[in-house]
Design a protein around this motif. Structure first.
Motif, PDB file in Angstrom:
ATOM      1  N   THR A 147       6.443  -3.649  -2.540  1.00 22.69           N
ATOM      2  CA  THR A 147       6.175  -4.897  -1.840  1.00 22.69           C
ATOM      3  C   THR A 147       6.120  -4.754  -0.318  1.00 22.69           C
ATOM      4  O   THR A 147       5.629  -5.648   0.360  1.00 22.69           O
ATOM      5  CB  THR A 147       7.222  -5.963  -2.213  1.00 22.69           C
ATOM      6  N   ALA A 148       6.576  -3.627   0.212  1.00 24.90           N
ATOM      7  CA  ALA A 148       6.467  -3.389   1.658  1.00 24.90           C
ATOM      8  C   ALA A 148       5.053  -2.936   2.029  1.00 24.90           C
ATOM      9  O   ALA A 148       4.733  -2.794   3.204  1.00 24.90           O
ATOM     10  CB  ALA A 148       7.470  -2.335   2.093  1.00 24.90           C
ATOM     11  N   GLY A 149       4.221  -2.733   1.027  1.00 25.70           N
ATOM     12  CA  GLY A 149       2.877  -2.211   1.223  1.00 25.70           C
ATOM     13  C   GLY A 149       2.748  -0.905   0.468  1.00 25.70           C
ATOM     14  O   GLY A 149       3.739  -0.369  -0.036  1.00 25.70           O
ATOM     15  N   HIS A 150       1.533  -0.407   0.386  1.00 28.35           N
ATOM     16  CA  HIS A 150       1.330   0.842  -0.343  1.00 28.35           C
ATOM     17  C   HIS A 150       0.093   1.558   0.182  1.00 28.35           C
ATOM     18  O   HIS A 150      -0.811   0.949   0.742  1.00 28.35           O
ATOM     19  CB  HIS A 150       1.245   0.605  -1.850  1.00 28.35           C
ATOM     20  N   VAL A 151       0.120   2.870  -0.024  1.00 36.28           N
ATOM     21  CA  VAL A 151      -0.989   3.715   0.392  1.00 36.28           C
ATOM     22  C   VAL A 151      -2.124   3.541  -0.611  1.00 36.28           C
ATOM     23  O   VAL A 151      -1.899   3.493  -1.825  1.00 36.28           O
ATOM     24  CB  VAL A 151      -0.552   5.188   0.484  1.00 36.28           C
ATOM     25  N   THR A 152      -3.341   3.433  -0.090  1.00 39.45           N
ATOM     26  CA  THR A 152      -4.546   3.406  -0.909  1.00 39.45           C
ATOM     27  C   THR A 152      -5.446   4.549  -0.448  1.00 39.45           C
ATOM     28  O   THR A 152      -5.183   5.170   0.589  1.00 39.45           O
ATOM     29  CB  THR A 152      -5.286   2.058  -0.779  1.00 39.45           C
ATOM     30  N   ALA A 153      -6.482   4.814  -1.194  1.00 35.48           N
ATOM     31  CA  ALA A 153      -7.407   5.889  -0.828  1.00 35.48           C
ATOM     32  C   ALA A 153      -8.834   5.401  -1.036  1.00 35.48           C
ATOM     33  O   ALA A 153      -9.126   4.706  -2.008  1.00 35.48           O
ATOM     34  CB  ALA A 153      -7.146   7.129  -1.682  1.00 35.48           C
ATOM     35  N   SER A 154      -9.710   5.760  -0.106  1.00 38.41           N
ATOM     36  CA  SER A 154     -11.103   5.321  -0.223  1.00 38.41           C
ATOM     37  C   SER A 154     -12.042   6.411   0.276  1.00 38.41           C
ATOM     38  O   SER A 154     -11.619   7.359   0.939  1.00 38.41           O
ATOM     39  CB  SER A 154     -11.323   4.024   0.565  1.00 38.41           C
ATOM     40  N   ALA A 155     -13.326   6.232  -0.061  1.00 43.46           N
ATOM     41  CA  ALA A 155     -14.349   7.185   0.381  1.00 43.46           C
ATOM     42  C   ALA A 155     -15.646   6.438   0.668  1.00 43.46           C
ATOM     43  O   ALA A 155     -16.100   5.635  -0.149  1.00 43.46           O
ATOM     44  CB  ALA A 155     -14.579   8.260  -0.671  1.00 43.46           C
ATOM     45  N   LEU A 156     -16.204   6.712   1.800  1.00 40.63           N
ATOM     46  CA  LEU A 156     -17.525   6.204   2.159  1.00 40.63           C
ATOM     47  C   LEU A 156     -18.541   7.180   1.585  1.00 40.63           C
ATOM     48  O   LEU A 156     -18.558   8.359   1.948  1.00 40.63           O
ATOM     49  CB  LEU A 156     -17.664   6.123   3.682  1.00 40.63           C
ATOM     50  N   VAL A 157     -19.379   6.716   0.668  1.00 40.94           N
ATOM     51  CA  VAL A 157     -20.347   7.580  -0.010  1.00 40.94           C
ATOM     52  C   VAL A 157     -21.644   7.611   0.802  1.00 40.94           C
ATOM     53  O   VAL A 157     -22.227   6.575   1.107  1.00 40.94           O
ATOM     54  CB  VAL A 157     -20.613   7.091  -1.448  1.00 40.94           C
TER      55      VAL A 157
ATOM     56  N   PRO B 109      -3.770  -6.083   6.406  1.00 36.61           N
ATOM     57  CA  PRO B 109      -2.917  -6.989   5.628  1.00 36.61           C
ATOM     58  C   PRO B 109      -3.599  -7.404   4.329  1.00 36.61           C
ATOM     59  O   PRO B 109      -4.827  -7.505   4.255  1.00 36.61           O
ATOM     60  CB  PRO B 109      -2.732  -8.190   6.558  1.00 36.61           C
ATOM     61  N   ILE B 110      -2.768  -7.632   3.321  1.00 37.24           N
ATOM     62  CA  ILE B 110      -3.231  -8.164   2.044  1.00 37.24           C
ATOM     63  C   ILE B 110      -2.272  -9.284   1.642  1.00 37.24           C
ATOM     64  O   ILE B 110      -1.160  -9.373   2.169  1.00 37.24           O
ATOM     65  CB  ILE B 110      -3.302  -7.070   0.952  1.00 37.24           C
ATOM     66  N   PRO B 111      -2.664 -10.130   0.735  1.00 35.07           N
ATOM     67  CA  PRO B 111      -1.780 -11.239   0.344  1.00 35.07           C
ATOM     68  C   PRO B 111      -0.463 -10.752  -0.263  1.00 35.07           C
ATOM     69  O   PRO B 111      -0.403  -9.682  -0.867  1.00 35.07           O
ATOM     70  CB  PRO B 111      -2.600 -11.995  -0.706  1.00 35.07           C
ATOM     71  N   ALA B 112       0.574 -11.550  -0.089  1.00 38.38           N
ATOM     72  CA  ALA B 112       1.880 -11.264  -0.672  1.00 38.38           C
ATOM     73  C   ALA B 112       1.726 -11.157  -2.188  1.00 38.38           C
ATOM     74  O   ALA B 112       0.810 -11.740  -2.748  1.00 38.38           O
ATOM     75  CB  ALA B 112       2.864 -12.362  -0.300  1.00 38.38           C
ATOM     76  N   PRO B 113       2.544 -10.407  -2.852  1.00 35.20           N
ATOM     77  CA  PRO B 113       3.802  -9.864  -2.391  1.00 35.20           C
ATOM     78  C   PRO B 113       3.711  -8.488  -1.742  1.00 35.20           C
ATOM     79  O   PRO B 113       4.711  -7.972  -1.277  1.00 35.20           O
ATOM     80  CB  PRO B 113       4.615  -9.778  -3.677  1.00 35.20           C
ATOM     81  N   CYS B 114       2.552  -7.861  -1.691  1.00 38.97           N
ATOM     82  CA  CYS B 114       2.480  -6.475  -1.217  1.00 38.97           C
ATOM     83  C   CYS B 114       2.402  -6.332   0.302  1.00 38.97           C
ATOM     84  O   CYS B 114       2.868  -5.361   0.848  1.00 38.97           O
ATOM     85  CB  CYS B 114       1.301  -5.762  -1.864  1.00 38.97           C
ATOM     86  N   ASN B 115       1.768  -7.235   0.978  1.00 42.65           N
ATOM     87  CA  ASN B 115       1.695  -7.308   2.431  1.00 42.65           C
ATOM     88  C   ASN B 115       0.725  -6.360   3.133  1.00 42.65           C
ATOM     89  O   ASN B 115      -0.001  -6.787   3.996  1.00 42.65           O
ATOM     90  CB  ASN B 115       3.082  -7.192   3.068  1.00 42.65           C
ATOM     91  N   TRP B 116       0.722  -5.050   2.788  1.00 43.41           N
ATOM     92  CA  TRP B 116      -0.124  -4.111   3.526  1.00 43.41           C
ATOM     93  C   TRP B 116      -0.775  -3.076   2.614  1.00 43.41           C
ATOM     94  O   TRP B 116      -0.143  -2.585   1.686  1.00 43.41           O
ATOM     95  CB  TRP B 116       0.690  -3.322   4.565  1.00 43.41           C
ATOM     96  N   HIS B 117      -2.010  -2.741   2.956  1.00 42.52           N
ATOM     97  CA  HIS B 117      -2.659  -1.537   2.434  1.00 42.52           C
ATOM     98  C   HIS B 117      -2.695  -0.539   3.576  1.00 42.52           C
ATOM     99  O   HIS B 117      -3.108  -0.879   4.688  1.00 42.52           O
ATOM    100  CB  HIS B 117      -4.102  -1.815   1.995  1.00 42.52           C
ATOM    101  N   LEU B 118      -2.266   0.656   3.309  1.00 46.32           N
ATOM    102  CA  LEU B 118      -2.336   1.752   4.268  1.00 46.32           C
ATOM    103  C   LEU B 118      -3.379   2.719   3.714  1.00 46.32           C
ATOM    104  O   LEU B 118      -3.068   3.605   2.919  1.00 46.32           O
ATOM    105  CB  LEU B 118      -0.973   2.428   4.416  1.00 46.32           C
ATOM    106  N   ASP B 119      -4.628   2.497   4.087  1.00 43.46           N
ATOM    107  CA  ASP B 119      -5.744   3.204   3.483  1.00 43.46           C
ATOM    108  C   ASP B 119      -5.990   4.555   4.149  1.00 43.46           C
ATOM    109  O   ASP B 119      -6.106   4.633   5.381  1.00 43.46           O
ATOM    110  CB  ASP B 119      -7.013   2.339   3.570  1.00 43.46           C
ATOM    111  N   VAL B 120      -6.056   5.598   3.341  1.00 45.27           N
ATOM    112  CA  VAL B 120      -6.428   6.932   3.788  1.00 45.27           C
ATOM    113  C   VAL B 120      -7.906   7.072   3.443  1.00 45.27           C
ATOM    114  O   VAL B 120      -8.276   7.081   2.268  1.00 45.27           O
ATOM    115  CB  VAL B 120      -5.585   8.027   3.099  1.00 45.27           C
TER     116      VAL B 120
END
Length: 177
Positions: free
Chosen positions: A40-50, A115-126
């Motif tokens: 809920t403090a946020g979480h790491v995400t991963a993305s790629a621009l194709v 920021p993202i809606p609660a309950p997670c609050n943050w995406h930390l995107d790599v």
């Protein structure tokens, strides 16, 4: 090594955005579950621009929930060994390009904390960039309303600042090769 540990190593080796990189590392140090959606403090995400094989266009998805044109990406899963694997998995799933996507060398292209809606609050995107193979045909996924190739010059007209910055950083990486 766990995905959590691998991600910390990748981030320690990333030389850009030192202040934001430190935020990511502090998050991981404070949250053993910080890689996954339930944190809920946020979480790491991963993305790629194709990027298309001719290096003239990028593939963006019109995200079903957000209604925005974005790069391919999302949440890390238990089977992901590294953030690179998570980014490639998401790119394959959301682009429909099942084989031949390759990440640009050099690790992450940039980081984006939003920021993202609660309950997670943050995406930390790599964020990474991936080259599509010759003859690649994109296929829309359940997560998208649309999927389309955009010339570089049109990205700023359809996407938000985060995607534009990712494209700029990707073009810098490509020019350095």
């Amino acid at each position: 090594m766990s995905l959590h540990e691998e991600t910390a190593l990748v981030l320690k080796g990333y030389e850009g955005q030192p202040e934001l990189r430190e935020v990511y590392l502090e998050h991981l140090a404070a949250h053993p579950d910080g890689m996954y959606k339930p944190c809920t403090a946020g979480h790491v995400t991963a993305s790629a621009l194709v990027i298309d094989p001719e290096r003239e266009r990028v593939l963006l998805t019109l995200h079903r929930k957000l209604g925005m044109w974005l790069q391919m990406g999302g949440h890390c899963e238990d089977g992901d060994a590294t953030p690179e694997e998570a980014a490639l998995r998401e790119a394959r799933e959301e682009s429909g390009i099942a084989h031949g996507l390759t990440l640009l060398p050099g690790g992450p292209v940039r980081l984006d904390r939003h920021p993202i809606p609660a309950p997670c609050n943050w995406h930390l995107d790599v964020q990474y960039a991936a080259l599509a193979p010759a003859g690649a045909e994109a296929e829309i996924s359940e997560e998208s309303l649309d999927l389309r190739w955009f010339p570089y010059a049109e990205v700023a007209d359809v996407a938000d600042t985060s995607v534009v910055r990712l494209l700029e950083a990707t073009l810098e990486r490509l020019a350095a090769r």
